[in-house]
Design an enzyme around this catalytic site. Structure first.
Site: not given
Ligand code: ADP
Length: 308
Positions: A85, A117, A145, A148, A150, A172
């Protein structure tokens, strides 16, 4: 609520589509370097509206953003397979200088929602260029994120993701921190919940979940070139929190005065999001290893941003 989207590519259009389906905007205006492309995307999304919530979906030049309450910045060049990124940075910073001038001219009061990004650096860039207060320049950060994280914990425990609270902090990207020490299921530490349902969170399970969160974008990019649906829905979620003054706690990125001894750095922490943007920032309980990892993530982001 009038929402502008600059950059009508995969991420911008997915955000517009998610917003149209979820509801929360009365008007969505798409702007792109190519007006014809923005028009085509707007018309396509507008055809989903009869099956969803009343909303006008239009395209235009920057002037069409006048009166926008919030503008999503999704313009830029796409991440290529294997490209980090951070290597996208210089290409996208140039695009932002141009885009933010256009947005600020047309909609000086709009809250900016950064999607491009590397999102933390682009949030820092957007805040500096716009001169807006940090609370009004929000990067999507680790919202996806955390979602994901959780859902992978929830899947392991055999419960709904809504019953899990856990956050991914910091960048991130590669240096992000999965905050296990503060992860809760049904208000209990996840390890305790796991013991009660006979689904111990072993080191193997942690490693699998860590990989599932941290490497997700790489896997998707390998398979289809880029990611857009998940982040589109995440952006729509942030817009709803602002538009409805929901004061939802979301892990999003803003320039933060101090994190683990690092000053003025854009990264994600759990934040209260409402009509004025970010209303408050929370510091989750972290283990020593997690604090160290968050400090390293903050230092790396600060170092990259300061080289601009
Ligand atoms: P992503 O997957 O990040 O959405 P895309 O390449 O699909 O990437 O979309 C990026 C969009 O940003 C493209 O539609 C492109 O035309 C647009 N764009 C690039 N530079 C500018 C700019 N300077 N102003 C407005 N839009 C831009």
């Amino acid at each position: 609520m009038k929402v502008g989207i600059v950059g009508a590519g995969m991420v911008g259009s997915a955000a517009g589509y998610a917003l149209a389906l979820r509801g929360g905007a009365s008007e969505i205006v798409l702007v792109d370097r190519s007006l014809a492309f923005a028009r085509a995307q707007a018309e396509d999304i507008s055809h989903a509206v009869p099956f969803a919530h009343p909303c006008r979906v239009l395209a235009g030049e920057y002037g069409a953003l006048e009166g926008a309450d919030m503008v999503i910045l999704a313009a830029g060049v796409a991440q290529k397979a294997g490209e980090s990124r951070l290597s996208l940075l210089s290409r996208n910073a140039d695009v932002f200088a141009q885009v933010i001038a256009g947005v600020r001219n047309a909609a000086p009061d709009a809250i900016l929602l950064v999607a491009s990004n590397p999102v933390d650096i682009m949030t820092d860039v957007a805040q500096r260029i716009s001169g807006l207060p940090a609370a009004r320049v929000i990067g999507s950060g680790t919202i996806l994120d955390s979602a994901r994280f959780r859902s992978l914990i929830a899947g392991h425990l055999g419960i709904a993701p809504q019953s899990v609270h856990a956050y991914v902090l910091g960048e991130h990207g590669d240096s992000e921190v999965l905050a296990w020490a503060s992860a809760r299921a049904a208000s209990q530490p996840v390890e305790r919940f796991a013991a009660q349902v006979g689904a111990a969170i072993t080191q193997d399970v942690r490693d699998r979940i860590d990989d599932g969160v941290r490497r997700a974008a790489y896997r998707i990019i390998e398979g289809k070139g880029a990611t857009w649906y998940g982040i589109g829905a995440g952006l729509a979620r942030i817009v709803q929190a602002v538009g409805g003054d929901q004061r939802s706690v979301l892990s999003v990125s803003i320039v933060t005065p101090e994190v683990e001894g690092v000053s003025d750095v854009a990264l994600s922490l759990p934040r209260v999001v409402g009509r004025e943007g970010v209303i408050a920032t929370l510091r989750p309980e972290l283990s020593g290893t997690e604090s160290d990892a968050l400090r390293r993530s903050a230092e790396m982001l600060k170092d990259t941003a300061s080289r601009l």
